[in-house]
Design a protein around this motif. Structure first.
Motif, PDB file in Angstrom:
ATOM      1  N   VAL A   1     -40.752  29.794 -31.617  1.00  0.00           N
ATOM      2  CA  VAL A   1     -39.477  29.185 -31.226  1.00  0.00           C
ATOM      3  C   VAL A   1     -39.615  28.015 -30.253  1.00  0.00           C
ATOM      4  N   PRO A   2     -40.526  28.042 -29.274  1.00  0.00           N
ATOM      5  CA  PRO A   2     -40.574  26.902 -28.345  1.00  0.00           C
ATOM      6  C   PRO A   2     -40.681  25.535 -29.022  1.00  0.00           C
TER       7      PRO A   2
ATOM      8  N   ASP B   1     -42.812  36.106 -32.977  1.00  0.00           N
ATOM      9  CA  ASP B   1     -41.841  35.142 -33.495  1.00  0.00           C
ATOM     10  C   ASP B   1     -41.210  34.304 -32.392  1.00  0.00           C
ATOM     11  N   LEU B   2     -40.812  34.958 -31.304  1.00  0.00           N
ATOM     12  CA  LEU B   2     -40.157  34.219 -30.229  1.00  0.00           C
ATOM     13  C   LEU B   2     -41.141  33.348 -29.465  1.00  0.00           C
ATOM     14  N   PHE B   3     -42.189  33.945 -28.925  1.00  0.00           N
ATOM     15  CA  PHE B   3     -43.125  33.207 -28.090  1.00  0.00           C
ATOM     16  C   PHE B   3     -43.926  32.206 -28.913  1.00  0.00           C
TER      17      PHE B   3
ATOM     18  N   SER C   1     -37.696  26.940 -22.256  1.00  0.00           N
ATOM     19  CA  SER C   1     -36.424  26.983 -22.980  1.00  0.00           C
ATOM     20  C   SER C   1     -36.142  28.355 -23.572  1.00  0.00           C
ATOM     21  N   LEU C   2     -37.174  29.208 -23.677  1.00  0.00           N
ATOM     22  CA  LEU C   2     -36.923  30.580 -24.136  1.00  0.00           C
ATOM     23  C   LEU C   2     -36.089  31.353 -23.133  1.00  0.00           C
ATOM     24  N   GLY C   3     -36.102  30.936 -21.877  1.00  0.00           N
ATOM     25  CA  GLY C   3     -35.310  31.617 -20.868  1.00  0.00           C
ATOM     26  C   GLY C   3     -36.022  32.817 -20.283  1.00  0.00           C
TER      27      GLY C   3
ATOM     28  N   THR D   1     -31.920  20.686 -30.910  1.00  0.00           N
ATOM     29  CA  THR D   1     -32.370  20.197 -32.215  1.00  0.00           C
ATOM     30  C   THR D   1     -31.481  20.616 -33.386  1.00  0.00           C
ATOM     31  N   GLY D   2     -30.396  21.325 -33.119  1.00  0.00           N
ATOM     32  CA  GLY D   2     -29.544  21.770 -34.212  1.00  0.00           C
ATOM     33  C   GLY D   2     -30.073  22.978 -34.955  1.00  0.00           C
ATOM     34  N   TRP D   3     -31.131  23.586 -34.442  1.00  0.00           N
ATOM     35  CA  TRP D   3     -31.670  24.814 -35.035  1.00  0.00           C
ATOM     36  C   TRP D   3     -31.011  26.032 -34.396  1.00  0.00           C
ATOM     37  N   GLU D   4     -31.173  27.167 -35.038  1.00  0.00           N
ATOM     38  CA  GLU D   4     -30.814  28.445 -34.447  1.00  0.00           C
ATOM     39  C   GLU D   4     -31.769  29.502 -34.978  1.00  0.00           C
ATOM     40  N   ILE D   5     -31.930  30.573 -34.218  1.00  0.00           N
ATOM     41  CA  ILE D   5     -32.724  31.693 -34.706  1.00  0.00           C
ATOM     42  C   ILE D   5     -31.788  32.755 -35.255  1.00  0.00           C
ATOM     43  N   VAL D   6     -32.227  33.409 -36.322  1.00  0.00           N
ATOM     44  CA  VAL D   6     -31.441  34.475 -36.939  1.00  0.00           C
ATOM     45  C   VAL D   6     -32.313  35.723 -37.009  1.00  0.00           C
TER      46      VAL D   6
END
Length: 283
Positions: free
Chosen positions: A142-143, A137-139, A68-70, A89-94
């Protein structure tokens, strides 16, 4: 309010991020133009190395959510991830310039917003970096935000953090974050696996945490966790194990105020403490 840099642990090294571009809530725009070909290549190599290590070491939920990270050949645009994450899930990253203070951090989590640093380590720091960067943070984080149960747990942690700040017990609650969201282990039916971001984004600690005979592995006990110190510059000496993501959510559902009252005034445990009351995980 001024957006002052935050220092990691006891480090006296100046924070790397540019906090002058952050707003009052410490968020800013992802500075995508800053990334060089070397930056994108560093991200790609980090991703490919970690992804290859995941089978047999990372939890099923993380492996299922990672795609899903693309794109993995370069640093992703955060908004591309958000299109999928909001639907899931209604989340977002900022975007944030680096570490941020407790209250802004808790506030973002409580509102289903996860702060992601946008700068990346240098090639010389490929194997180890002190501060969290965009790859960590991403890897690492976020998943699992694509998993509805884990996403609810992280929001609940943020809500609990705001209460903990009012009660003056953020240090105790921060240990829960460290030993679950950052360095948590889970007992799957086919064996021990990692779900904590600090483990999942580290090539060395991923293998160590799951397979080494050196560290302790204790079944999660909230009072024990909240009294246990941790290491920021070495592999962990103690890991706490949950039975499932649902188990983690259910254990943290009640109000923590009675827990804080129960441990108030009691001494901390060192990171490698071994107690008769510990429920040791045995595979």
């Amino acid at each position: 309010m001024a957006t002052e840099p935050v220092v990691y642990g006891a480090s006296d090294r100046p924070p790397r991020g540019d906090y002058s571009r952050a707003g009052a809530d410490y968020t800013c725009e992802q500075d995508y133009a800053q990334y060089t070909d070397t930056d994108h290549d560093t991200y790609r190599r980090l991703y490919e190395r970690q992804e290859a290590l995941l089978p047999g070491l990372a939890c099923d939920e993380f492996i299922a959510a990672l795609p899903s990270l693309g794109v993995k050949s370069r640093i992703p645009h955060f908004e591309d991830i958000n299109e999928r994450l909001r639907k899931a899930t209604g989340w977002e990253i900022v975007t944030v310039p680096g570490l941020i203070p407790e209250v802004p951090f808790f506030t973002l989590l409580a509102n289903r917003k996860f702060p992601v640093t946008d700068w990346i380590r240098t090639p010389e720091e490929f194997d180890y970096i002190v501060e969290p960067d965009v790859f960590h943070d991403l890897f690492g984080h976020v998943p699992l935000l694509f998993n509805p149960v884990f996403a609810d747990f992280v929001q609940r942690y943020g809500q609990g953090g705001l209460k903990a700040h009012e009660q003056g017990v953020c240090e105790q609650l921060s240990r829960l974050y460290w030993y679950t969201i950052e360095f948590g282990l889970i007992a799957q039916a086919d064996g021990l696996r990692a779900y904590g971001a600090g483990i999942l984004s580290s090539s060395g600690e991923l293998t160590y945490a799951v397979t080494s005979a050196e560290p302790q592995r204790i079944k999660l006990d909230l009072k024990r966790v909240m009294r246990t110190r941790y290491k920021i510059d070495t592999y962990q000496q103690t890991y706490f194990v949950i039975d499932s993501i649902d188990d983690l959510l259910s254990q943290t559902a009640p109000d923590f105020t009675p827990l804080y009252d129960a441990i108030k005034g009691k001494p901390d445990f060192v990171a490698n403490a071994s107690l008769p009351s510990d429920s040791i995980y045995i595979e």
